[in-house]
Enzyme design. Structure first.
Site, PDB file in Angstrom:
ATOM      1  N   TYR A 160       0.845  -1.210   0.000  1.00  0.00           N
ATOM      2  CA  TYR A 160       0.000   0.000   0.000  1.00  0.00           C
ATOM      3  C   TYR A 160       0.875   1.253   0.000  1.00  0.00           C
ATOM      4  CZ  TYR A 160      -3.407   3.344   1.999  1.00  0.00           C
ATOM      5  OH  TYR A 160      -4.199   4.432   2.257  1.00  0.00           O
ATOM      6  N   LYS A 164       1.365   4.316  -2.761  1.00  0.00           N
ATOM      7  CA  LYS A 164       1.114   5.728  -2.417  1.00  0.00           C
ATOM      8  C   LYS A 164       2.352   6.581  -2.691  1.00  0.00           C
ATOM      9  CE  LYS A 164      -3.181   5.647  -1.098  1.00  0.00           C
ATOM     10  NZ  LYS A 164      -4.236   6.454  -1.747  1.00  0.00           N
TER      11      LYS A 164
HETATM   12  N1  LIG Z   1      -9.278   6.913   5.978  1.00  0.00           N
HETATM   13  C1  LIG Z   1      -8.010   7.158   6.341  1.00  0.00           C
HETATM   14  O1  LIG Z   1      -7.683   7.298   7.545  1.00  0.00           O
HETATM   15  C2  LIG Z   1      -6.938   7.292   5.290  1.00  0.00           C
HETATM   16  C3  LIG Z   1      -5.611   7.342   5.730  1.00  0.00           C
HETATM   17  C4  LIG Z   1      -4.616   7.477   4.770  1.00  0.00           C
HETATM   18  C5  LIG Z   1      -4.940   7.579   3.425  1.00  0.00           C
HETATM   19  N2  LIG Z   1      -6.237   7.497   3.014  1.00  0.00           N
HETATM   20  C6  LIG Z   1      -6.516   7.571   1.566  1.00  0.00           C
HETATM   21  O2  LIG Z   1      -7.619   8.424   1.319  1.00  0.00           O
HETATM   22  C7  LIG Z   1      -8.391   7.909   0.229  1.00  0.00           C
HETATM   23  C8  LIG Z   1      -9.841   7.765   0.671  1.00  0.00           C
HETATM   24  O3  LIG Z   1      -9.863   6.899   1.813  1.00  0.00           O
HETATM   25  P1  LIG Z   1     -11.205   6.305   2.400  1.00  0.00           P
HETATM   26  O4  LIG Z   1     -10.970   6.022   3.820  1.00  0.00           O
HETATM   27  O5  LIG Z   1     -12.359   7.151   1.973  1.00  0.00           O
HETATM   28  O6  LIG Z   1     -11.236   4.900   1.630  1.00  0.00           O
HETATM   29  P2  LIG Z   1     -12.476   4.156   0.955  1.00  0.00           P
HETATM   30  O7  LIG Z   1     -12.040   2.760   0.695  1.00  0.00           O
HETATM   31  O8  LIG Z   1     -13.701   4.367   1.764  1.00  0.00           O
HETATM   32  O9  LIG Z   1     -12.639   4.954  -0.429  1.00  0.00           O
HETATM   33  C9  LIG Z   1     -11.961   4.592  -1.602  1.00  0.00           C
HETATM   34  C10 LIG Z   1     -12.983   4.458  -2.705  1.00  0.00           C
HETATM   35  O10 LIG Z   1     -12.308   4.070  -3.915  1.00  0.00           O
HETATM   36  C11 LIG Z   1     -13.190   3.227  -4.621  1.00  0.00           C
HETATM   37  N3  LIG Z   1     -12.435   2.432  -5.600  1.00  0.00           N
HETATM   38  C12 LIG Z   1     -11.539   1.442  -5.352  1.00  0.00           C
HETATM   39  N4  LIG Z   1     -11.129   0.893  -6.515  1.00  0.00           N
HETATM   40  C13 LIG Z   1     -11.756   1.569  -7.507  1.00  0.00           C
HETATM   41  C14 LIG Z   1     -11.762   1.444  -8.921  1.00  0.00           C
HETATM   42  N5  LIG Z   1     -11.031   0.492  -9.540  1.00  0.00           N
HETATM   43  N6  LIG Z   1     -12.512   2.310  -9.656  1.00  0.00           N
HETATM   44  C15 LIG Z   1     -13.289   3.238  -9.020  1.00  0.00           C
HETATM   45  N7  LIG Z   1     -13.338   3.389  -7.690  1.00  0.00           N
HETATM   46  C16 LIG Z   1     -12.586   2.558  -6.936  1.00  0.00           C
HETATM   47  C17 LIG Z   1     -13.826   2.350  -3.533  1.00  0.00           C
HETATM   48  O11 LIG Z   1     -15.032   1.732  -3.954  1.00  0.00           O
HETATM   49  C18 LIG Z   1     -14.031   3.373  -2.419  1.00  0.00           C
HETATM   50  O12 LIG Z   1     -15.331   3.923  -2.472  1.00  0.00           O
HETATM   51  C19 LIG Z   1      -7.756   6.591  -0.198  1.00  0.00           C
HETATM   52  O13 LIG Z   1      -6.948   6.807  -1.337  1.00  0.00           O
HETATM   53  C20 LIG Z   1      -6.899   6.217   0.994  1.00  0.00           C
HETATM   54  O14 LIG Z   1      -5.761   5.478   0.599  1.00  0.00           O
HETATM   55  C21 LIG Z   1      -7.244   7.345   3.928  1.00  0.00           C
END
Ligand SMILES: NC(=O)c1ccc[n+]([C@@H]2O[C@H](COP(=O)([O-])OP(=O)(O)OC[C@H]3O[C@@H](n4cnc5c(N)ncnc54)[C@H](O)[C@@H]3O)[C@@H](O)[C@H]2O)c1
Length: 342
Positions: A160, A164
């Site tokens: 992961y 990133k």
């Molecule tokens: N939540 C956290 O604490 C956190 C921490 C660090 C980084 N992030 C990053 O922030 C972003 C959002 O995080 P989140 O918590 O909302 O995650 P999440 O998994 O809820 O949202 C990611 C979305 O991407 C969609 N997705 C995945 N593959 C896809 C594809 N092939 N085509 C279209 N859509 C696709 C999923 O269906 C999901 O709705 C992510 O990139 C994550 O890596 C989040």
């Protein structure tokens, strides 16, 4: 004046849906949410948002380049949130993390190169520097200037973070060469209602509701700083909409560093737990301390987190309690065995 056009790739997920809600309540924009619903769900929350005529939905898998043909070419702001996330996924499907996240990043960059988007925000993670803290004892709270480290390139857990890092480098460098602006945010333990089920906070709700006793405290002395979703959304939108953020990276989170034991005992109080707590081993590969230095976001973006972790925790646990007690099925294979999965 024409309304600004905003696209959220991965916009049906936890953070994306909340950014959409915030923008629809605070800005007069035309908003497109794009997602393949691999994790984000077409649930009552998304359906309600879609009642707003300013918000539309495109369903598609953006690992497939042809899916981008459904998009317009001239968005003012693109939030790039689409990604496969979660420690469990890195251990169970590391090859898919590499394939999906790399394809999403590469396809989005190539589409941006050929379109007229003004600015994109890429969502990255504290995981990119977790190895630096562990291997080199770098300082905590941690600023954006920290070098990024992969401690063990073959270990699935790091897939992961590897993707990133590719994203950070990819967006910053395509942006310089291909005629669009870009900013990066690195999130730090964002939490809130509807955050999914594979995380320490929903796990705690399930475990306290199941009356686990003694209550095992995995990784009790590890520290984290938890950022409530509305603060993370505000930091993200500030980073996108401030011109001084172009080409910059921001740590988004809070500087309120707490131990996992403090978190668990607070959750126990919420559920009225009166039993014993017992310390248990740390989840393997999990960083001992994590807390961002958010001075840069405070100074450049006037980012000021408002929700204290205890208040955010009550709101979140309340949501999960109601969810589980309503008999609804969790939309992810959720709770197998307790892990300090943060
Ligand atoms: N939540 C956290 O604490 C956190 C921490 C660090 C980084 N992030 C990053 O922030 C972003 C959002 O995080 P989140 O918590 O909302 O995650 P999440 O998994 O809820 O949202 C990611 C979305 O991407 C969609 N997705 C995945 N593959 C896809 C594809 N092939 N085509 C279209 N859509 C696709 C999923 O269906 C999901 O709705 C992510 O990139 C994550 O890596 C989040």
């Amino acid at each position: 004046m024409e309304k600004k056009k905003v696209l959220l790739l991965g916009g049906a997920g936890f953070i994306g849906l909340n950014i959409t809600k915030f923008l629809s309540e605070n800005r007069d924009y035309t908003i497109t949410v794009a997602d393949n619903f691999s994790r984000g769900k077409k649930d009552e929350y998304l359906i309600k948002l879609l009642e707003n005529p300013a918000i539309s939905m495109i369903e598609g898998d953006f690992t497939v380049p042809a899916t981008y043909d459904q998009l317009e070419k001239d968005y003012d702001y693109v939030y790039m949130l689409a990604s496969v996330v979660g420690v469990n996924n890195t251990l169970e499907i590391p090859h898919e993390i590499i394939r999906i996240n790399t394809a999403l990043i590469y396809n989005t960059l190539e589409w941006l190169k050929a379109s007229f988007v003004k600015k994109v925000l890429f969502t990255s993670t504290s995981e990119c520097y977790a190895g630096t803290i562990d291997a080199f004892g770098y300082k905590v709270p941690t600023p954006e200037t920290i070098p990024l480290t992969i401690e063990d390139i073959g270990h699935p857990r790091f897939t992961y973070a590897v993707t990133k890092m590719l994203g950070e480098s990819g967006f910053l460098n395509y942006s310089r060469k291909c005629g669009f602006e870009c900013t990066i945010v690195r999130y730090h333990n964002v939490f809130g209602p509807r955050m999914g089920f594979k995380h320490v906070i929903p796990h705690l709700a399930q475990r306290f509701l199941a009356n686990e006793t003694p209550f095992l405290v995995y990784g009790h002395d590890q520290t984290r700083s938890f950022c409530y979703i509305t603060d993370a959304v505000e930091g993200t939108v500030l980073a996108m909409e401030n011109e001084r953020s172009n080409g910059e990276i921001f740590h988004i989170g809070t500087m309120d560093e707490i131990t996992i034991e403090e978190l668990i005992r607070e959750a126990g109080n919420f559920f009225g737990y009166k039993g014993e707590y017992e310390n248990a081993p740390t989840y393997p590969g999990s960083v001992a301390r994590r807390c961002p230095d958010i001075t840069k976001a405070k100074n450049m973006l006037q980012f000021e987190p408002k929700i204290n972790w205890k208040d955010g925790l009550k709101l979140t646990l309340g949501w999960y309690k109601a969810f589980f007690e309503s008999g609804k099925e969790s939309f992810e294979k959720a709770f197998e065995k307790p892990k300090a999965n943060v």
